[in-house]
Design a protein around this motif. Structure first.
Motif, short mmCIF file in Angstrom:
data_model
loop_
_atom_site.label_atom_id
_atom_site.label_comp_id
_atom_site.label_asym_id
_atom_site.label_seq_id
_atom_site.Cartn_x
_atom_site.Cartn_y
_atom_site.Cartn_z
N GLN A 150 0.81 -1.23 0.00
CA GLN A 150 0.00 0.00 0.00
C GLN A 150 0.84 1.28 0.00
O GLN A 150 0.37 2.33 -0.43
CB GLN A 150 -0.97 0.00 1.18
CG GLN A 150 -0.31 0.04 2.53
CD GLN A 150 -1.31 -0.13 3.66
OE1 GLN A 150 -2.50 -0.31 3.45
NE2 GLN A 150 -0.81 -0.06 4.88
N HIS A 151 2.08 1.19 0.44
CA HIS A 151 2.97 2.36 0.50
C HIS A 151 3.56 2.73 -0.87
O HIS A 151 4.11 3.82 -1.02
CB HIS A 151 4.11 2.07 1.47
CG HIS A 151 5.01 0.97 0.98
ND1 HIS A 151 4.66 -0.37 1.09
CD2 HIS A 151 6.22 1.00 0.37
CE1 HIS A 151 5.62 -1.10 0.58
NE2 HIS A 151 6.58 -0.31 0.12
N ILE A 152 3.45 1.86 -1.85
CA ILE A 152 4.09 2.10 -3.16
C ILE A 152 3.27 3.11 -3.95
O ILE A 152 2.09 2.87 -4.24
CB ILE A 152 4.23 0.79 -3.96
CG1 ILE A 152 5.03 -0.25 -3.17
CG2 ILE A 152 4.89 1.07 -5.32
CD1 ILE A 152 5.00 -1.65 -3.78
N PRO A 153 3.87 4.24 -4.33
CA PRO A 153 3.13 5.20 -5.16
C PRO A 153 2.87 4.63 -6.55
O PRO A 153 3.70 3.92 -7.11
CB PRO A 153 4.04 6.43 -5.25
CG PRO A 153 5.30 6.08 -4.54
CD PRO A 153 5.20 4.70 -4.00
N ILE A 154 1.69 4.96 -7.08
CA ILE A 154 1.29 4.49 -8.41
C ILE A 154 0.89 5.69 -9.26
O ILE A 154 0.06 6.50 -8.85
CB ILE A 154 0.11 3.50 -8.32
CG1 ILE A 154 0.49 2.27 -7.50
CG2 ILE A 154 -0.36 3.10 -9.74
CD1 ILE A 154 -0.65 1.30 -7.25
#
Length: 126
Positions: free
Chosen positions: A76-80
């Motif tokens: 969930q922390h990974i920017p997309i």
């Protein structure tokens, strides 16, 4: 070296080559996925620093993949950043943000603007 997961279903990806070359020249490590399902698996296994997500793909589209990635504690922390020609419509822009994308860029990609967005997202506190 920040790792970028590029998710795109193109069989012969001239834009991927162009985008990939640009990102490599700017100090990014790259790996790819061909659809949303593969993107989820690669995001969990490889823990990229950022994901560039196509939206219209077979098997699982980018909207659904983004929702799953953003719901998982592992990813969930990974920017997309969504990259798609479909972003010309306000409806698709709203749908993209609602799915959990942190930013978006209409294709064809304006590379300096994409790099600016990537650097902004990579420099923020988790």
């Amino acid at each position: 070296m920040p790792k970028v997961l590029i998710v795109d279903d193109a069989d012969i990806p001239p834009q991927f080559d162009f985008l990939g070359d640009f990102l490599k020249q700017n100090g990014f490590g790259l790996f790819s996925a061909k659809d949303g399902q593969e993107a989820i698996e690669r995001a969990r296994l490889k823990q990229p620093d950022i994901i560039l997500m196509d939206l219209l793909m077979p098997t699982m589209d980018g909207w659904e993949a983004t929702k799953i990635i953003k719901k998982s504690k592992e990813t969930q922390h990974i920017p997309i950043i969504a990259l798609s020609a479909t972003l010309y419509t306000a409806e698709n822009q709203k749908k993209t943000l609602a799915a959990g994308c942190d930013d978006m860029q209409v294709r064809p990609v304006e590379l300096p603007l994409l790099l600016e967005k990537m650097n902004r997202l990579l420099s923020r506190d988790p």
